[in-house]
Write a protein that holds these residues in place. Structure first.
Motif, PDB file in Angstrom:
ATOM      1  N   SER A  16       4.846 107.220 119.388  1.00 44.41           N
ATOM      2  CA  SER A  16       5.278 107.288 120.775  1.00 44.41           C
ATOM      3  C   SER A  16       5.762 105.928 121.270  1.00 44.41           C
ATOM      4  CB  SER A  16       4.083 107.752 121.609  1.00 44.41           C
ATOM      5  OG  SER A  16       4.432 107.874 122.951  1.00 44.41           O
ATOM      6  N   TYR A  17       6.559 105.962 122.329  1.00 46.32           N
ATOM      7  CA  TYR A  17       6.970 104.741 123.008  1.00 46.32           C
ATOM      8  C   TYR A  17       5.765 104.145 123.733  1.00 46.32           C
ATOM      9  CZ  TYR A  17      11.953 105.549 122.315  1.00 46.32           C
ATOM     10  OH  TYR A  17      13.192 105.709 121.764  1.00 46.32           O
ATOM     11  N   HIS A  18       5.820 102.873 123.968  1.00 47.49           N
ATOM     12  CA  HIS A  18       4.770 102.174 124.712  1.00 47.49           C
ATOM     13  C   HIS A  18       4.731 102.744 126.144  1.00 47.49           C
ATOM     14  CE1 HIS A  18       2.671  98.910 126.765  1.00 47.49           C
ATOM     15  NE2 HIS A  18       2.184  98.597 125.569  1.00 47.49           N
ATOM     16  N   PRO A  19       3.546 102.837 126.756  1.00 44.47           N
ATOM     17  CA  PRO A  19       3.453 103.374 128.125  1.00 44.47           C
ATOM     18  C   PRO A  19       4.341 102.654 129.142  1.00 44.47           C
ATOM     19  CG  PRO A  19       1.270 103.207 127.168  1.00 44.47           C
ATOM     20  CD  PRO A  19       2.224 102.574 126.188  1.00 44.47           C
ATOM     21  N   VAL A  20       4.522 101.347 128.993  1.00 45.76           N
ATOM     22  CA  VAL A  20       5.396 100.612 129.920  1.00 45.76           C
ATOM     23  C   VAL A  20       6.844 101.078 129.757  1.00 45.76           C
ATOM     24  CG1 VAL A  20       6.309  98.328 130.525  1.00 45.76           C
ATOM     25  CG2 VAL A  20       3.873  98.605 130.042  1.00 45.76           C
ATOM     26  N   ALA A  21       7.269 101.283 128.511  1.00 42.28           N
ATOM     27  CA  ALA A  21       8.632 101.774 128.261  1.00 42.28           C
ATOM     28  C   ALA A  21       8.808 103.171 128.843  1.00 42.28           C
ATOM     29  CB  ALA A  21       8.926 101.775 126.762  1.00 42.28           C
ATOM     30  N   LYS A  22       7.786 104.008 128.705  1.00 39.86           N
ATOM     31  CA  LYS A  22       7.851 105.362 129.268  1.00 39.86           C
ATOM     32  C   LYS A  22       7.959 105.313 130.790  1.00 39.86           C
ATOM     33  CE  LYS A  22       4.994 107.632 125.806  1.00 39.86           C
ATOM     34  NZ  LYS A  22       3.818 108.506 125.639  1.00 39.86           N
ATOM     35  N   MET A  23       7.128 104.487 131.407  1.00 40.66           N
ATOM     36  CA  MET A  23       7.140 104.387 132.868  1.00 40.66           C
ATOM     37  C   MET A  23       8.516 103.941 133.359  1.00 40.66           C
ATOM     38  SD  MET A  23       5.120 101.777 135.382  1.00 40.66           S
ATOM     39  CE  MET A  23       6.039 100.436 134.660  1.00 40.66           C
ATOM     40  N   LEU A  24       9.075 102.923 132.715  1.00 40.76           N
ATOM     41  CA  LEU A  24      10.390 102.429 133.129  1.00 40.76           C
ATOM     42  C   LEU A  24      11.470 103.486 132.893  1.00 40.76           C
ATOM     43  CD1 LEU A  24      10.108  98.761 131.861  1.00 40.76           C
ATOM     44  CD2 LEU A  24      10.353  99.483 134.235  1.00 40.76           C
ATOM     45  N   HIS A  25      11.383 104.176 131.774  1.00 40.73           N
ATOM     46  CA  HIS A  25      12.360 105.229 131.470  1.00 40.73           C
ATOM     47  C   HIS A  25      12.389 106.282 132.574  1.00 40.73           C
ATOM     48  CE1 HIS A  25      13.358 109.271 129.911  1.00 40.73           C
ATOM     49  NE2 HIS A  25      14.303 108.651 129.240  1.00 40.73           N
ATOM     50  N   TRP A  26      11.221 106.818 132.918  1.00 42.78           N
ATOM     51  CA  TRP A  26      11.169 107.902 133.895  1.00 42.78           C
ATOM     52  C   TRP A  26      11.474 107.419 135.303  1.00 42.78           C
ATOM     53  CZ3 TRP A  26      11.923 112.519 132.309  1.00 42.78           C
ATOM     54  CH2 TRP A  26      11.569 112.858 130.999  1.00 42.78           C
ATOM     55  N   LEU A  27      11.082 106.209 135.635  1.00 44.74           N
ATOM     56  CA  LEU A  27      11.393 105.659 136.949  1.00 44.74           C
ATOM     57  C   LEU A  27      12.904 105.495 137.110  1.00 44.74           C
ATOM     58  CD1 LEU A  27      10.280 104.582 139.603  1.00 44.74           C
ATOM     59  CD2 LEU A  27       9.929 102.370 138.500  1.00 44.74           C
ATOM     60  N   VAL A  28      13.549 104.909 136.105  1.00 44.31           N
ATOM     61  CA  VAL A  28      15.007 104.739 136.157  1.00 44.31           C
ATOM     62  C   VAL A  28      15.691 106.108 136.139  1.00 44.31           C
ATOM     63  CG1 VAL A  28      17.018 103.893 134.866  1.00 44.31           C
ATOM     64  CG2 VAL A  28      15.037 102.408 135.199  1.00 44.31           C
ATOM     65  N   ALA A  29      15.195 107.030 135.318  1.00 45.28           N
ATOM     66  CA  ALA A  29      15.810 108.358 135.238  1.00 45.28           C
ATOM     67  C   ALA A  29      15.797 109.051 136.596  1.00 45.28           C
ATOM     68  CB  ALA A  29      15.084 109.214 134.196  1.00 45.28           C
ATOM     69  N   VAL A  30      14.652 109.026 137.266  1.00 49.89           N
ATOM     70  CA  VAL A  30      14.550 109.672 138.580  1.00 49.89           C
ATOM     71  C   VAL A  30      15.479 108.996 139.582  1.00 49.89           C
ATOM     72  CG1 VAL A  30      12.996 110.033 140.551  1.00 49.89           C
ATOM     73  CG2 VAL A  30      12.231 110.611 138.234  1.00 49.89           C
ATOM     74  N   LEU A  31      15.489 107.665 139.579  1.00 46.45           N
ATOM     75  CA  LEU A  31      16.352 106.946 140.524  1.00 46.45           C
ATOM     76  C   LEU A  31      17.828 107.223 140.268  1.00 46.45           C
ATOM     77  CD1 LEU A  31      14.486 103.506 140.710  1.00 46.45           C
ATOM     78  CD2 LEU A  31      14.773 105.156 142.580  1.00 46.45           C
ATOM     79  N   VAL A  32      18.244 107.164 139.005  1.00 47.91           N
ATOM     80  CA  VAL A  32      19.660 107.385 138.675  1.00 47.91           C
ATOM     81  C   VAL A  32      20.062 108.815 139.017  1.00 47.91           C
ATOM     82  CG1 VAL A  32      21.311 107.568 136.757  1.00 47.91           C
ATOM     83  CG2 VAL A  32      19.849 105.556 136.960  1.00 47.91           C
TER      84      VAL A  32
END
Length: 194
Positions: A16-32
């Protein structure tokens, strides 16, 4: 009596991806994903001024936030390299996935930078940065504003296309292949393994 599978016969879930990478991924995804319809609606004619101003405020400041988060994401990706794809994923598919990920980074950053330049070169405020006392990186400039506006406009079509391809690929792995690739980025504290 049913025979137990041998250890080598049990599929190992992908790392799995690191939890920080996951958090940033989903945060950016929702914002975009939120920024796209906001950007479409805010330029419609006939909107009440208060609605249009609110949408512009959200889009401009949200774009700055996305740009900052993407720079952080790049740093995190360089420090915490993503897990390797399982050997079961064909080489061509790995290359396409890698190219699509980097293209997403480039397009999201292009949108953030061109949006910033369009606003600042047009002489408009970015309320969040202005409130923090952050100086504009460029002065008012009609040529830069026009180029940035065009880049922002055309890049958003490419961004939407790549997002749709990315989501289609993720859903293909989740619903059709069921190979655990989707779970690598899904936010779950149980599936973080490096």
């Amino acid at each position: 009596m049913r025979e137990r599978p041998m250890l080598q016969d049990v599929p190992v879930p992908p790392k799995s991806y690191h939890p920080v990478a996951k958090m940033l991924h989903w945060l950016v995804a929702v914002l975009v994903i939120a920024m796209i319809p906001i950007g479409q609606v805010m330029v419609l004619e006939g909107l009440p001024r208060i609605v249009q101003n609110t949408l512009f405020l959200l889009h401009k400041n949200g774009g700055v936030l996305v740009g900052i988060l993407m720079v952080i994401r790049l740093g995190v990706r360089l420090v915490l390299s993503p897990p390797k794809m399982p050997a079961t994923v064909p080489t061509l598919q790995r290359r396409v996935a890698s190219a699509a990920h980097w293209l997403l980074y480039v397009l999201v950053l292009t949108m953030a930078v061109s949006g910033y330049l369009r606003v600042v070169a047009g002489g408009y405020p970015i309320e969040g940065l202005d409130g923090l006392g952050v100086p504009h990186l460029i002065a008012r400039n009609a040529l830069v504003e026009t180029i940035a506006k065009d880049v922002h406009y055309y890049a958003h079509f490419a961004l939407i296309a790549v997002i749709l391809a990315h989501v289609a690929g993720a859903l293909y792995h989740l619903l059709w292949l069921r190979d655990g690739i989707f779970a690598r980025m899904w936010p779950s504290p149980r599936n973080h393994r490096r």
